[in-house]
Write a protein that holds these residues in place. Structure first.
Motif, short mmCIF file in Angstrom:
data_model
loop_
_atom_site.label_atom_id
_atom_site.label_comp_id
_atom_site.label_asym_id
_atom_site.label_seq_id
_atom_site.Cartn_x
_atom_site.Cartn_y
_atom_site.Cartn_z
N PRO A 92 0.83 -1.21 0.00
CA PRO A 92 0.00 0.00 0.00
C PRO A 92 0.86 1.26 0.00
O PRO A 92 1.97 1.25 0.55
N PRO A 93 0.38 2.34 -0.60
CA PRO A 93 1.10 3.60 -0.50
C PRO A 93 1.19 4.04 0.95
O PRO A 93 0.39 3.62 1.79
N GLU A 94 2.17 4.87 1.26
CA GLU A 94 2.36 5.31 2.63
C GLU A 94 1.15 6.10 3.13
O GLU A 94 0.48 6.77 2.35
N PRO A 95 0.86 6.03 4.44
CA PRO A 95 -0.28 6.78 4.98
C PRO A 95 -0.13 8.28 4.76
O PRO A 95 0.98 8.82 4.84
N THR A 96 -1.25 8.93 4.50
CA THR A 96 -1.26 10.38 4.31
C THR A 96 -2.02 11.09 5.42
O THR A 96 -1.96 12.32 5.51
N GLY A 97 -2.75 10.32 6.24
CA GLY A 97 -3.63 10.92 7.23
C GLY A 97 -5.03 11.12 6.69
O GLY A 97 -5.97 11.39 7.45
N ALA A 98 -5.17 11.00 5.38
CA ALA A 98 -6.49 11.11 4.73
C ALA A 98 -6.68 9.87 3.87
O ALA A 98 -6.70 9.95 2.64
N ASP A 99 -6.81 8.72 4.53
CA ASP A 99 -6.79 7.45 3.83
C ASP A 99 -8.07 6.65 4.05
O ASP A 99 -8.85 6.94 4.95
N LYS A 100 -8.22 5.63 3.25
CA LYS A 100 -9.37 4.73 3.32
C LYS A 100 -8.85 3.30 3.12
O LYS A 100 -7.92 3.07 2.33
N THR A 101 -9.44 2.37 3.84
CA THR A 101 -9.10 0.95 3.70
C THR A 101 -10.34 0.18 3.28
O THR A 101 -11.41 0.34 3.88
N SER A 102 -10.21 -0.64 2.23
CA SER A 102 -11.33 -1.42 1.71
C SER A 102 -11.10 -2.90 1.97
O SER A 102 -10.01 -3.43 1.72
N LEU A 103 -12.16 -3.56 2.46
CA LEU A 103 -12.10 -4.98 2.79
C LEU A 103 -13.36 -5.67 2.29
O LEU A 103 -14.41 -5.04 2.17
N ILE A 104 -13.26 -6.97 2.04
CA ILE A 104 -14.43 -7.81 1.80
C ILE A 104 -14.37 -8.95 2.81
O ILE A 104 -13.37 -9.67 2.88
N VAL A 105 -15.43 -9.09 3.59
CA VAL A 105 -15.42 -10.01 4.73
C VAL A 105 -16.63 -10.92 4.67
O VAL A 105 -17.76 -10.48 4.44
N GLU A 106 -16.41 -12.21 4.89
CA GLU A 106 -17.50 -13.17 5.03
C GLU A 106 -17.74 -13.46 6.51
O GLU A 106 -16.78 -13.55 7.29
N LEU A 107 -19.00 -13.62 6.90
CA LEU A 107 -19.32 -14.02 8.26
C LEU A 107 -19.13 -15.53 8.41
O LEU A 107 -19.40 -16.28 7.48
N PRO A 108 -18.68 -15.98 9.57
CA PRO A 108 -18.42 -17.42 9.74
C PRO A 108 -19.68 -18.26 9.68
O PRO A 108 -19.66 -19.38 9.20
N GLU A 109 -20.79 -17.72 10.19
CA GLU A 109 -22.06 -18.44 10.17
C GLU A 109 -23.18 -17.45 10.40
O GLU A 109 -22.96 -16.32 10.83
N ASP A 110 -24.39 -17.87 10.08
CA ASP A 110 -25.55 -17.01 10.23
C ASP A 110 -26.17 -17.24 11.62
O ASP A 110 -26.79 -18.28 11.86
N HIS A 111 -25.92 -16.29 12.53
CA HIS A 111 -26.51 -16.40 13.86
C HIS A 111 -26.79 -15.00 14.39
O HIS A 111 -26.22 -14.03 13.89
N PRO A 112 -27.67 -14.85 15.34
CA PRO A 112 -27.99 -13.52 15.87
C PRO A 112 -26.73 -12.81 16.37
O PRO A 112 -25.95 -13.36 17.15
N GLY A 113 -26.54 -11.59 15.89
CA GLY A 113 -25.40 -10.80 16.33
C GLY A 113 -24.14 -11.00 15.53
O GLY A 113 -23.11 -10.37 15.83
N ALA A 114 -24.15 -11.83 14.48
CA ALA A 114 -22.93 -12.10 13.71
C ALA A 114 -22.41 -10.82 13.05
O ALA A 114 -21.21 -10.52 13.08
N LEU A 115 -23.32 -10.07 12.43
CA LEU A 115 -22.90 -8.82 11.80
C LEU A 115 -22.42 -7.82 12.84
O LEU A 115 -21.46 -7.08 12.63
N LEU A 116 -23.09 -7.79 14.00
CA LEU A 116 -22.68 -6.88 15.07
C LEU A 116 -21.25 -7.19 15.52
O LEU A 116 -20.46 -6.27 15.77
N GLU A 117 -20.91 -8.47 15.62
CA GLU A 117 -19.54 -8.85 16.00
C GLU A 117 -18.52 -8.29 15.01
O GLU A 117 -17.43 -7.86 15.40
N LEU A 118 -18.88 -8.31 13.74
CA LEU A 118 -17.99 -7.76 12.72
C LEU A 118 -17.84 -6.25 12.90
O LEU A 118 -16.72 -5.72 12.92
N LEU A 119 -18.96 -5.56 13.03
CA LEU A 119 -18.92 -4.10 13.12
C LEU A 119 -18.23 -3.63 14.40
O LEU A 119 -17.59 -2.57 14.41
N GLU A 120 -18.35 -4.41 15.46
CA GLU A 120 -17.71 -4.01 16.72
C GLU A 120 -16.19 -4.01 16.62
O GLU A 120 -15.52 -3.30 17.39
#
Length: 313
Positions: free
Chosen positions: A190-218
């Motif tokens: 990655p280019p060196e940090p500038t202080g005005a940066d953005k990071t992009s990710l694609i993430v799969e949840l391990p399983e479908d259960h209540p709160g799974a997305l919340l665990e990711l966002l936390e």
């Protein structure tokens, strides 16, 4: 002597994608290769025909570009190195000598047509619409006579390459509409940090259960990281299985971002790091002082001291 490079973009000349590529200083003076779709552009990069590809990833009206998000999720070996914003601004064009009063039929890509519906209703209420495969195809179709229309809706850049009568400008209904493009290369540091940066990710949840997305966002919220994009896409192997495309404010070399990505990796079966890169708006990322890099470093050093049996200060 500077190595000559090739940059792929959705063509032909005159598209919004070309306008985005025109914002890349290092691409000027090199070869620009027009392609037919996102898949072809990314294949050019992966197979070595191009150094980089410019692709649309998000629109302020339509949301994420699904073909781009799915391609980035399933084609390993790619890295986003920059983002660019292009205002979605349409013009109404005719062949030379055409006047607005001559227009009864308008050629347009269905998406562009929908975004100009209000203007057309006010100025050409009795017109009919002929669908076109793209904005450029609509414009070229009225020049070569392959489309039965007197006018076309297109991006303003087309007039730099062909002679048209510009019948009206700024005909889009949403003057704030913007498309976000990203420049993609093969995997690189990655280019060196500038202080005005953005990071992009694609993430799969391990399983479908209540709160799974919340665990990711936390993983982000507990480290003071703001998410500017959360887009879900079906994985495709069965109903109810989704991956999430995330844009997080900050750089992977920031301690808080690195800590968040490690937290995600511990529970997600698949994490695709798309890149950390300068924001198009160059807006400095703000965060509370308790999430500064120095706080993470001090806490880690404190823990190491405890493990090593060092006396606490």
């Amino acid at each position: 002597m500077t190595e000559r490079r090739t940059y792929s973009y959705l063509g032909p000349a005159g598209t919004f994608t070309e306008a985005a590529l025109d914002q890349v200083p290092e691409a000027r003076g090199h070869d620009w290769r027009p392609v037919h779709n996102v898949g072809e552009a990314l294949a050019d990069v992966l197979e070595g025909r191009s150094h980089a590809a410019m692709i649309a990833i998000e629109n302020s009206v339509e949301g994420g570009v699904s073909t781009t998000l799915d391609a980035l999720a399933t084609k390993p070996g790619l890295r986003i190195v920059g983002e660019y914003l292009v205002r979605v601004n349409f013009v109404l064009l005719g062949a030379p000598g055409t006047a607005l009063d001559d227009v009864d039929v308008i050629a347009a890509h269905p998406v562009a047509y929908a975004q100009c519906h209000g203007w057309l209703g006010r100025h050409l209420p009795r017109h009919s619409h002929v669908p076109a495969a793209s904005n450029v195809a609509s414009a070229l179709g009225i020049l070569d006579g392959t489309l039965p229309a007197q006018a076309a809706i297109a991006a303003p850049g087309i007039v730099r390459h062909h002679e048209f009568a510009v019948l009206a400008e700024d005909i889009g209904d949403n003057e704030n509409a913007v498309t976000r493009f990203v420049l993609v290369t093969r995997t690189t540091r990655p280019p060196e940090p500038t202080g005005a940066d953005k990071t992009s990710l694609i993430v799969e949840l391990p399983e479908d259960h209540p709160g799974a997305l919340l665990e990711l966002l936390e993983q982000f919220s507990t480290r003071g990281i703001n998410l500017s994009l959360i887009e879900s896409r079906p994985i495709g192997d069965e109903l109810g299985r989704y991956r999430f495309v995330l844009d997080a404010d900050g750089h992977i070399l920031d301690e808080r971002m690195a800590d968040a990505v490690l937290g995600i990796r511990r529970f997600s079966p698949s994490v695709v790091f798309l890149g950390s890169y300068p924001r198009a708006d160059r807006r400095i990322v703000q965060y509370p002082e308790r999430y500064a890099d120095e706080v993470f470093v001090e806490a880690r050093d404190w823990l190491r001291g405890l493990i090593a049996g060092e006396p606490e200060a």
